[in-house]
Design an enzyme around this catalytic site. Structure first.
Site, PDB file in Angstrom:
ATOM      1  N   GLY A 476      10.185  19.698  -6.589  1.00 46.41           N
ATOM      2  CA  GLY A 476      10.404  20.164  -5.230  1.00 46.41           C
ATOM      3  C   GLY A 476      11.567  19.478  -4.543  1.00 46.41           C
ATOM      4  O   GLY A 476      11.838  19.704  -3.376  1.00 46.41           O
ATOM      5  N   GLY A 478      14.766  19.771  -5.291  1.00 45.11           N
ATOM      6  CA  GLY A 478      16.009  20.533  -5.287  1.00 45.11           C
ATOM      7  C   GLY A 478      16.971  20.100  -6.379  1.00 45.11           C
ATOM      8  O   GLY A 478      18.119  20.559  -6.437  1.00 45.11           O
ATOM      9  N   ARG A 518      16.466   8.505  -8.563  1.00 46.31           N
ATOM     10  CA  ARG A 518      17.541   8.442  -9.537  1.00 46.31           C
ATOM     11  C   ARG A 518      18.059   9.813  -9.933  1.00 46.31           C
ATOM     12  O   ARG A 518      19.098   9.925 -10.591  1.00 46.31           O
ATOM     13  CB  ARG A 518      17.094   7.673 -10.776  1.00 46.31           C
ATOM     14  N   THR A 520      19.561  12.549  -8.570  1.00 50.44           N
ATOM     15  CA  THR A 520      20.920  12.994  -8.256  1.00 50.44           C
ATOM     16  C   THR A 520      21.953  12.116  -8.947  1.00 50.44           C
ATOM     17  O   THR A 520      22.913  12.613  -9.533  1.00 50.44           O
ATOM     18  CB  THR A 520      21.143  12.989  -6.735  1.00 50.44           C
ATOM     19  N   ALA A 710      27.882  11.096  -3.883  1.00 48.52           N
ATOM     20  CA  ALA A 710      26.519  11.152  -3.333  1.00 48.52           C
ATOM     21  C   ALA A 710      25.722   9.878  -3.574  1.00 48.52           C
ATOM     22  O   ALA A 710      25.887   9.196  -4.591  1.00 48.52           O
ATOM     23  CB  ALA A 710      25.762  12.334  -3.941  1.00 48.52           C
ATOM     24  N   LYS A 711      24.849   9.583  -2.616  1.00 48.36           N
ATOM     25  CA  LYS A 711      23.829   8.556  -2.794  1.00 48.36           C
ATOM     26  C   LYS A 711      22.457   9.238  -2.689  1.00 48.36           C
ATOM     27  O   LYS A 711      22.370  10.448  -2.580  1.00 48.36           O
ATOM     28  CB  LYS A 711      23.979   7.468  -1.714  1.00 48.36           C
ATOM     29  N   VAL A 713      18.439  10.100  -1.268  1.00 47.56           N
ATOM     30  CA  VAL A 713      17.832  10.413   0.028  1.00 47.56           C
ATOM     31  C   VAL A 713      16.306  10.529  -0.038  1.00 47.56           C
ATOM     32  O   VAL A 713      15.620  10.238   0.928  1.00 47.56           O
ATOM     33  CB  VAL A 713      18.440  11.708   0.622  1.00 47.56           C
ATOM     34  N   GLY A 714      15.766  10.905  -1.189  1.00 47.84           N
ATOM     35  CA  GLY A 714      14.360  11.318  -1.250  1.00 47.84           C
ATOM     36  C   GLY A 714      13.372  10.275  -0.778  1.00 47.84           C
ATOM     37  O   GLY A 714      12.394  10.599  -0.115  1.00 47.84           O
ATOM     38  N   GLU A 715      13.583   9.029  -1.124  1.00 49.35           N
ATOM     39  CA  GLU A 715      12.634   7.992  -0.716  1.00 49.35           C
ATOM     40  C   GLU A 715      13.040   7.330   0.596  1.00 49.35           C
ATOM     41  O   GLU A 715      12.197   6.839   1.339  1.00 49.35           O
ATOM     42  CB  GLU A 715      12.543   6.925  -1.805  1.00 49.35           C
TER      43      GLU A 715
END
Lengths: 1125, 177
Positions: A476, A478, A518, A520, A710-711, A713-715
């Site tokens: 989920g 992306g 990790r 991305t 990019a870095k 974001v999810g957590e």
């Protein structure tokens, strides 16, 4: 157009929104078996014997597994020896409620569950510590043999980072406190599910399983089944949410695989929601004792922490969660030093697992709360204070992180501007507060060997389609879409020609999966490299064909000098292409510069880049009820460059919402080691109406060390909300809550303490309560223990007798067309139901559920509302939705009350009769505890010593502390409604108030049921108002107040009714207050003081729910103000 | 409305349950207390409808019965007398809502999405009424509070439903109400 960095739709949006993407349970087909897992009912017990013979003899049972089916002493690998400690099925001892003891596969779900229940396990129950503090006592039972010297301490981390002495000396202001972040559940919408298919001929097993990391599933399954890793073949399947929980094995995968091997058939193991909450591995509870010192300039000089991490009964990832947690002390700010001792403590409760944020939200709560406390002491703006403590870019932190880019300062400034920070701080609106918190998180972690490597492959087909193959799993996040964007961008093909194959162990290359933020970084790089390599091949082929080297790939074509060729047409030109027309490129990305976690070091550069964020919250705190509501929220994130801003914003908002849930409502509540709130109903996570618009802001950047800048974001997004909300609450009402969730009880208790308010109930003057008071006082002195340990053995449930093995017969259900038929069936013992929405659920926990249900919904006249003599007769089978509509003009406050009940969906089915007659409200009772009310007089009421803050009686509680849950019953009592009770051909009418004799208990005789509700003409002339405190939209009332009166032309009240809900076993009328108000023109203050005095005369709260008296009196005030409007 | 369904679990074959599902009449045999969700998923193979709690508490199983959003996991199939609509049929009615979901990020894992969309479809059928009911966003948030989403924070779902309601006139597809 290059789609990298663009807002594009999720790759499979059309199929996803048609519901045609299969999740694991959707793959089930007739012929597959159903699995069921037998779990320990005890927190700690020795297993004396397991007898599966009855289960095995049951027709339709195909396999029964016990520990004997696995090699003796085998353990899940997880972080490796000596930390590996969990057996696939309990051997000689169980260490938590819910631990797997045996498993069954059978032809149907019902047979599997019946067979599970037919397995006889003889336990020798032993006491064991259930909290870290209890575990640390020298006398506590040791749950495991551990390498530390301290009892039940699985690991100790102790370090001094930087110059601790200098920091200590330089600090001129010190704050100290203890902060608790509770155990919260991931509550993924898709229950954990595995479909396993064993292939005897090849000795391999195929798995369709809800996971974020197929590689780790294969690793554990291969180890525990003793087959090579490559013979465990995960297949791609949709995954319904992970949030970290599915990044390592969750036990069902292994049991499904082993069951399939034993049965020789495919087996579906699907956890129930109760198992999800009660047996899965939630966030580790942290108790962080922190001292923070700052100098008079507001610069933080030292963090000094002592941390207890509740490991639960097995290690899993507790060791690394704790390590990442303490890193918070040395990562984001730049104190001179940080010193900490952190203990991972075994308790006989469900083990903690991996959860989004991984220890950081827990320690961050303490750090970010104390930054505010220091700012307050120093007279600084808390946001400004954070700006003064920013760590520099491209520098090494105390914990060893080599930070690259950081735009945390910009994030904080965005919060200030977007939220209107300065205006809020200046306005000082009563009850409103504003708070900020900052956070930091890595983009991946070098936590395992080869975690710095990711492989990926890309195929281009002769028809021009492109396929990305990677071994991670998009639960989920992306990830699949972002990888398709990268491939499309690098290959110059339209995005709609790119598909993605993930998870498949045979068809995707090496990749450890989506965890530690990790995805991305690792697969962004590996897919980018693979795509560029494939682009090179295509350009080289095109160069030959077009006769020039100046080839560009765009629009799905290779073009040069105005000429071009479809890339699909190039495939056949390649010698590498497969005969069926596919050209592939596989590549490997090896990350350098990070350091792997090891036991011999305490500082690591775990991640290639670090993400930052600042969150700002505006809250309204209701001083009357203690309810906190977030009214505005800005989350500003430094994510480097957003590869898909819509997806990034989704991660920001989703994580913030989950963090706000933990801040304000979520907590797994345990009693005797067993989770009490194993249902969404009792787990106060935010529903749609509980959240404001959360405003994500991407602070654009570019980090050269990340893929395309990019870095992660999810957590990151779940880290700041706890402290941001706590800081805002403190700003609003001047009390600092240090233990999440900030529920109304904590706020009201803190406010009462601050204001020096205390209620006195003068029990010595009330002999009627003495006996109850004595019994309650005996509970903690051993009575509870005796009743729980021994009394429950001789209760009603036991008398029902043991399972004979056969699945219980499904109840008969009918909906006759006439009242007479319904009455006849009820007379014969059928259970009357309306929409049956509650009855179907409740019967699962009944020792002797009714064999026949009869619904009133088939009787046309019971489905009608009729006017009669100026009043209304409401059939019992009228739905709540219909009643709400019918009363919207005449009794709007009743309509308002109905619309707070459950959800629109339930109100569309649930009936007036069913609502009035529903079972009592108590999470011990409703979630199957063998309590006094369910099991009889020898069993304890678990609410007396358990968590009774929200649901239990503060007035008139006796042996059972539950309350009547019906808001409808409460509010109808305030309009003097009557109910028509039917028995056979007879009927009688009684006031709705006298329908109730106890908590959810009715004064109905045998064979009697609710036929109608009657609201008189006089009632319709009443004015009224209803106010309710609930933990989330649609929850049962924690407390409610209904006022109603005939108000004359002078504003005087007559026939006043003050009915309080959820505070006593039955809806409670404040008769003295009613009398005093009659004939007067009341004021809010007058009402409040009358009611407070009356409550003080009657209340007999339990130790933890006295706050409800303040809350319900506050609700009465609120209702008064609404009525007066 | 057909005859009130009567069914039981007496000896032998349970009596038939007659339903209208997505416009077609169907007859299934199952014990009377069998839930609508089980009938849809296991007997009719309509698996867009998801099961996440089996207690009527989360909304993943939302289907329309007589046009009204209903929790299929706690609805006995034998008590269903009006036409049933599932996402399989509703999807084509709400192509605009589905597109808004996709554009705004209104789903991540997608497991609650069928329930959200079915409920959203019911709301868009009441577009006129909802548009006139004051704060549309607040109204939609309250209406959708029976549909839990753990991924999105509800933001994009709310916005998607509001966007469609804002531009759609109420229409009543055949078979509804």
């Amino acid at each position: 157009m290059n789609p990298i960095g663009e807002r594009v739709r999720p790759l499979d949006w059309d199929a996803r929104t048609r519901g045609t993407v299969p999740y694991t349970a959707d793959l089930w087909r007739p012929g597959h078996l159903w699995g069921a897992i037998l779990r320990s009912p005890h927190p700690f017990a020795e297993i004396v014997a397991v007898d599966t013979s009855l289960a095995e003899r049951l027709p339709g049972v195909r396999a029964v597994l016990t520990a004997a089916d696995f090699p003796e002493g085998i353990r899940y690998l997880h972080r490796g020896a000596p930390l590996s400690d969990r057996p696939p099925l309990a051997e000689d001892v169980v260490r938590h409620v819910g631990q797997e003891v045996a498993a069954v596969a059978a032809d149907t779900r019902e047979i599997a569950q019946a067979a599970r229940d037919a397995i006889r396990v003889r336990y020798r129950v032993r006491s064991a510590p259930l909290t870290p503090r209890a575990s640390l006592r020298p006398s506590a039972r040791r749950l495991h043999t551990r390498v530390t010297d301290e009892p039940n301490v699985a690991m100790i981390l102790h370090s001094d980072w930087g110059d601790v002495e200098r920091g200590r000396n330089a600090g001129s202001v010190v704050v100290e406190g203890s902060f608790v972040y509770p155990s919260v559940s991931h509550a993924c919408m898709e229950p954990n599910t595995t479909l396993a298919a064993w292939h005897e001929e090849s000795g391999s097993v195929e798995l369709w399983t809800s996971t974020q990391a197929p590689w780790f599933i294969a690793k554990e399954v291969s180890h525990l089944l003793g087959i090579p890793h490559e013979r465990v073949i995960c297949r791609e399947v949709a995954v319904g949410g992970g949030f970290g929980s599915k990044s390592k094995a969750s036990e069902h995968e292994i049991l499904a695989a082993a069951l399939s091997r034993k049965a020789g058939r495919p087996v579906l193991v699907e956890l129930s929601r109760e198992e999800e909450f009660g047996a899965n591995k939630p966030r580790h509870r942290f108790e962080t004792r922190l001292r923070t010192a700052a100098d008079d300039q507001g610069v933080i000089r030292l963090f000094d922490a002592d941390i207890l991490v509740d490991n639960g009964s097995y290690n899993h990832m507790g060791t690394s969660v704790m390590r990442v947690g303490v890193i918070t002390l040395g990562s984001m700010y730049r104190p001179d030093g940080a010193t900490f001792t952190s203990r991972l403590v075994d308790t006989a409760t469900q083990p903690g697992g991996q959860f989004r944020g991984y220890g950081t939200p827990q320690v961050s709560l303490a750090v970010e709360s104390q930054v505010d406390e220091l700012a307050d002491r120093l007279g600084l703006d808390p946001l400004e204070m954070r700006l003064r403590n920013l760590g520099p870019e491209f520098a090494t932190t105390l914990c060893g992180y080599e930070v690259t880019t950081s735009r945390l300062g910009d994030c904080l400034r965005v919060v200030r501007d977007e939220l209107g920070w300065d205006a809020h701080r200046a306005a000082r609106v009563p009850g409103r507060g504003v708070g900020v918190a900052a956070g930091m998180h890595g983009s991946g972690a070098y936590a395992y060997a080869s975690a710095n490597r990711s492989d990926a492959a890309i195929d281009v087909y002769a028809d021009g389609r492109v396929r990305v193959r990677h071994g991670s799993a998009d639960a989920g996040t992306g990830q699949n879409t972002i990888l398709a964007q990268i491939a499309a961008g690098e290959l110059g093909v339209p995005l709609d020609r790119v598909e993605v194959l993930s998870m498949d162990s045979e068809r995707t290359p090496f990749e450890l999966g989506a965890w530690s933020s990790r995805g991305t970084h690792m697969t962004g790089f590996s897919v980018g490299i693979a795509a560029r390599g494939l682009a090179d091949k295509l350009r080289a082929l095109a160069a030959l064909k077009l006769g020039t080297d100046a080839v560009e790939l765009r629009g799905g074509r290779a073009e040069a000098d105005g000429e071009g060729v479809e890339i699909g047409a190039l495939v056949a030109l390649s010698e590498e292409a497969t005969p069926d027309g596919r050209l592939s490129n596989e590549a490997s990305y090896l990350l350098t510069g990070t350091e792997m976690i090891s036991q011999d070091k305490d500082r690591f550069n775990l991640s290639p880049t670090y993400a930052f964020a600042a969150h700002g919250a505006v809250v309204d705190v209701d001083r009357r009820t203690g309810k906190v509501r977030v009214v505005d929220y800005v989350a500003a994130h430094d994510v480097g460059r957003a590869l898909n801003p819509t997806a990034v914003e989704g991660q920001i908002v989703g994580g913030a919402a989950m963090g706000i849930g933990a801040a304000l409502g979520e907590e797994l509540v345990r009693e005797g080691g067993r989770v009490v709130n194993t249902s969404y109903l009792h787990y106060a996570m935010p529903r749609s109406a509980d959240l404001p618009s959360l405003r994500p802001v991407i602070v654009n950047g570019e980090d050269a060390a990340g893929p395309y800048g990019a870095k992660s974001v999810g957590e990151m997004s779940i880290i700041p909300p706890g402290a941001a909300v706590a800081n805002a609450v403190s700003d609003a009402v001047g009390v600092r809550i240090t233990e999440l969730p900030i529920t109304p009880d904590k706020v009201l208790v803190a406010l009462a303490e601050k204001e020096g308010r205390r209620r006195r109930h003068h029990l010595w003057r009330r002999p009627g309560r003495w006996w109850v008071a004595v019994i309650r006082s005996l509970y903690p002195l051993g009575l509870h223990h005796v009743l729980h340990r021994y009394g429950t053995r001789i209760g009603r449930r036991r008398r029902v007798g043991r399972s004979t093995g056969a699945p219980p017969a499904a109840p008969a259900l009918s909906a006759p067309g006439s009242l007479a038929e319904v009455a006849a069936l009820v007379s014969q013992g059928a259970q009357p139901v309306g929409g049956a929405t509650d009855a179907l659920v409740e019967r699962r926990r009944e020792p002797r559920p009714a064999a026949v249900l009869v619904s009133t919904t088939g009787v046309a006249r019971m489905r009608r509302i009729t006017e009669e003599g100026g009043g209304l007769r409401i059939g019992a089978a009228v739905t709540l939705t219909e009643l709400a509509e019918a009363l919207a003009d005449s009794l709007p406050f009743v309509t308002e009350a109905i619309r707070t009940i459950a959800s629109p969906q339930i109100r569309n089915s649930a009936t007036v009769g069913g609502n009035l007659a529903q079972e009592k409200r108590c999470w011990f009772f409703r979630n199957g505890f063998d309590c006094y009310k369910r099991n009889g007089a020898t069993s304890p009421c678990y609410a007396v010593g358990g968590d009774h803050r929200f649901q239990h009686a503060v007035i008139d509680g006796h042996r059972c502390q539950a309350v009547t849950p019906s808001d409808l019953g409460t509010v109808l009592g305030a309009v003097d409604a009557d109910v028509l009770l039917v028995r056979g051909a007879e009927s009688r009418t009684v006031p709705v108030a006298s329908l109730y004799s106890g908590p959810g208990e009715l004064t109905l005789g045998d064979g009697e049921f609710v036929g109608e509700v009657v609201i008189g003409e006089v009632a319709l002339a009443r004015r009224g108002a209803f106010a309710k405190l609930a933990l989330y939209q649609g929850d049962f009332a924690t407390a409610s107040a209904t006022l109603s009166a005939r108000v004359d032309a002078d504003g005087r009240w007559h026939d006043t009714r003050v009915v309080l809900g959820a505070v006593a076993p039955t809806p409670w009328r404040a008769l003295a207050t009613e009398r005093a108000l009659n004939g007067t023109v009341p004021t809010a203050r007058g009402l409040r003081s009358l009611l407070d005095a009356e409550l003080d005369r009657h209340a007999h709260p339990l130790p933890g729910n006295g706050w409800k008296l303040d809350a319900v009196a506050g609700l009465a005030e609120e209702a008064f103000e609404r009525l007066a409007r | 409305m057909g005859e009130p369904a009567v069914s039981g679990a007496g000896a032998g074959q349970p009596p038939p349950i007659r339903l209208t599902v997505n416009g077609a009449p169907v007859e299934v045999r199952a014990p009377g207390s069998t839930t609508l969700a089980t009938v849809l998923r296991e007997q009719l193979d309509l698996r867009a409808t998801k099961i996440a709690c089996e207690r009527g508490e989360c909304g993943a199983c939302t289907v329309l019965v007589g046009g009204r959003p209903t929790m299929a996991c706690v609805t006995p199939a034998a008590l269903v007398r009006e036409p049933v609509e599932t996402l399989e049929a509703v999807a084509d009615e709400v192509t605009d809502l589905r597109a808004e979901f996709a554009d705004r990020g209104a789903f991540q894992c997608g497991f609650c999405t069928p329930g959200q969309l079915v409920h959203g479809a019911a709301l868009t059928r009441r577009a006129d009424e909802l548009r006139e009911s004051g704060d549309l966003q607040e109204r939609v948030r309250t209406e959708l509070s029976g549909n839990i989403c753990r991924c999105t924070g509800y933001q994009a779902i709310t916005q998607a439903v509001c966007a469609v309601i804002a531009r759609r006139a109420t229409r009543m597809p055949e078979g509804a109400r």
